[in-house]
Write a protein that holds these residues in place. Structure first.
Motif, PDB file in Angstrom:
ATOM      1  N   VAL A 263      18.549  -6.305 -26.597  1.00  0.00           N
ATOM      2  CA  VAL A 263      17.927  -7.057 -27.839  1.00  0.00           C
ATOM      3  C   VAL A 263      18.897  -7.993 -28.514  1.00  0.00           C
ATOM      4  N   GLN A 265      20.399 -10.789 -31.354  1.00  0.00           N
ATOM      5  CA  GLN A 265      20.016 -11.918 -32.364  1.00  0.00           C
ATOM      6  C   GLN A 265      20.782 -13.172 -32.059  1.00  0.00           C
ATOM      7  N   TRP A 267      22.672 -16.404 -33.486  1.00  0.00           N
ATOM      8  CA  TRP A 267      22.956 -16.861 -34.713  1.00  0.00           C
ATOM      9  C   TRP A 267      23.647 -18.295 -34.151  1.00  0.00           C
ATOM     10  N   ARG A 275      20.506 -17.344 -38.726  1.00  0.00           N
ATOM     11  CA  ARG A 275      19.828 -16.593 -37.616  1.00  0.00           C
ATOM     12  C   ARG A 275      18.733 -17.357 -37.014  1.00  0.00           C
ATOM     13  N   THR A 278      15.227 -13.826 -32.405  1.00  0.00           N
ATOM     14  CA  THR A 278      15.624 -12.566 -31.790  1.00  0.00           C
ATOM     15  C   THR A 278      15.083 -12.818 -30.347  1.00  0.00           C
ATOM     16  N   GLU A 280      15.710 -11.431 -25.930  1.00  0.00           N
ATOM     17  CA  GLU A 280      16.237 -10.256 -24.709  1.00  0.00           C
ATOM     18  C   GLU A 280      17.267 -11.164 -23.949  1.00  0.00           C
ATOM     19  N   LEU A 293      12.767 -14.964 -24.835  1.00  0.00           N
ATOM     20  CA  LEU A 293      12.183 -14.985 -26.250  1.00  0.00           C
ATOM     21  C   LEU A 293      10.774 -15.747 -26.399  1.00  0.00           C
ATOM     22  N   ASP A 297      10.089 -19.945 -30.786  1.00  0.00           N
ATOM     23  CA  ASP A 297      11.604 -19.955 -31.051  1.00  0.00           C
ATOM     24  C   ASP A 297      12.390 -20.563 -30.175  1.00  0.00           C
ATOM     25  N   LEU A 312      21.678  -5.732 -30.843  1.00  0.00           N
ATOM     26  CA  LEU A 312      21.127  -5.089 -31.560  1.00  0.00           C
ATOM     27  C   LEU A 312      21.051  -3.631 -31.318  1.00  0.00           C
TER      28      LEU A 312
END
Length: 435
Positions: A263, A265, A267, A275, A278, A280, A293, A297, A312
């Motif tokens: 997982v 993030q 940016w 950010r 989030t 995968e 995702l 998003d 993460l």
């Protein structure tokens, strides 16, 4: 006498010495000898490639590559020709390796060996498959059931024609060439197998021999195929994406420790880092990363921008692991709706062979892992996990009218026909009476 005899002896030795190496040279100037030699080379190539195919099947449990078979088939002929040439040179005679007629024959001999080697590969592989299948039948497994009735020492099972091989729903279709390859092939199995054991062995043989990923088959007690369908695994990321998610490739700088399944993030760089989402991480290739995702998003990502990924400290998602495991198993998932008046209405969850993961009633919320005593109702959407044949039988029961309803419908139709006939006769009688 003595001088004459010595001269004759020397002449004889000279002729014999020259005849040995020259006799080993085979050319097309002697058609019968050339044909016999080529036939011998073809038989040698067939035997060698057949033996190699059988050994390869025994050791690796798969078919030998065709290139390996051709290599061994040609090698045995080349080895024979080289040995013959070397023997002629050692014999002390004149042996011309580059004679045009000898070179032509050698080239034809190598070509014959290369041509027949694939045939030897197929024969050897076929024999090895059947022999190993029969040898594996000494240990019986599975539940005790009805023994398959056979007359001989083996049970032959013939696959259906190409046009009768079905495509499995929710799976990629097998190519027509692959169906034609397996069509009407006869596979041999040991006798005295139960129906379930024969089915299991048949599925394994079709997967192994023809490279099929999924096989759904029904076999009766006589060893005859009643239903046969094949499918292949859906390739790509699509089958593993949850509803409402998307896979996107972006230009990004992932962390050194980032691996598929982590997982991360996302940016966006600049004076004020932001950010974006989030996601995968699914794959990386240089500075290109593929992310799974949320679809909303995904619309915020720019294919011309460069992003930075932050890993993460989280474990891979359970649904992702479950999807990957399910793809490699014989079991699959399916959703079946129970039709009104079907055979399944009134049947309990514990009576079906597939695993019922959840039930969504026609009116009400989803019931996860219902108890075995739960009874199916019309309109239930049943989420199943099980083998393909079990799910197919469940679908048949969920859509086939119950025997009582079918009988009632037949009685009603009979009653209507009798009533119509009776009404006609009554009308005719009343007309006659009135007349």
């Amino acid at each position: 006498m003595t001088g004459t005899g010595a001269s004759a002896l020397e002449a004889g030795l000279s002729v014999a010495t020259d005849a040995v190496p020259l006799a080993s040279v085979v050319t097309f100037s002697e058609p019968l000898r050339a044909a016999a030699t080529l036939l011998l080379f073809a038989c040698l190539a067939l035997l060698i490639t057949g033996a190699i195919a059988a050994l390869y099947r025994w050791y690796f449990r798969q078919r030998a590559p065709e290139g390996v078979a051709i290599l061994f088939g040609v090698a045995v002929v080349v080895l024979y020709l080289n040995t013959t040439s070397l023997g002629g040179l050692i014999g002390g005679g004149e042996f011309e390796l580059l004679r045009l007629d000898a070179v032509l024959f050698n080239v034809v001999a190598v070509g014959v060996a290369a041509a027949v080697s694939p045939a030897g590969l197929r024969v050897g592989d076929t024999v090895a498959r059947n022999v190993f299948s029969l040898a594996g039948g000494k240990r019986l497994e599975g539940e005790v059931g009805a023994v398959v009735r056979t007359v001989g020492r083996v049970t032959p099972v013939t696959l259906p024609p190409a046009e009768e091989i079905e495509d499995m729903e929710s799976y990629e279709a097998v190519s027509p060439d692959r169906k034609a390859e397996m069509a009407e092939k006869t596979l041999l199995f040991p006798r005295q197998l139960t129906v379930e054991e024969l089915r299991t062995r048949l599925v394994a043989r079709v997967k192994e021999d023809f490279g099929i990923t999924y096989v759904d088959v029904d076999v009766d007690e006589r060893g005859e195929i009643e239903y046969f369908a094949v499918g292949t695994r859906a390739a790509g990321l699509g089958p593993t994406l949850a509803p409402g998610t998307a896979a996107v490739a972006i230009i990004a700088d992932p962390a050194n420790t980032a691996t598929p399944g982590d997982v991360v993030q996302v940016w966006r760089g600049g004076e004020t880092p932001e950010r974006v989402a989030t996601a995968e991480l699914r794959a990386t290739a240089g500075d290109v990363a593929t992310l799974a995702l949320d679809a909303a998003d995904a619309e915020r990502l720019d294919d011309a921008a460069t992003y930075r990924l932050v890993t993460l400290p989280a474990q891979p998602q359970a649904d992702r692991e479950f999807a990957s495991l399910l793809r490699s198993a014989d079991e699959t998932m399916s959703v079946v709706t129970v039709a009104a008046g079907s055979e399944l209405v009134g049947t309990a969850v514990g009576d079906v062979s597939a695993v019922v993961a959840a039930i969504r009633p026609a009116e009400g919320s989803v019931r996860a892992l219902p108890p075995r005593s739960h009874v199916f109702e019309p309109g239930d959407a049943v989420y199943l996990v099980g083998r393909l044949d079990a799910i197919r039988r469940f679908e048949t029961s969920a859509t086939t009218p119950a025997a009582s309803d079918a009988a009632a419908g037949a009685d009603a139709e009979s009653t209507d026909e009798i009533g119509n006939d009776g009404g006609g006769d009554g009308t005719a009688d009343r007309t006659q009476d009135g007349g």
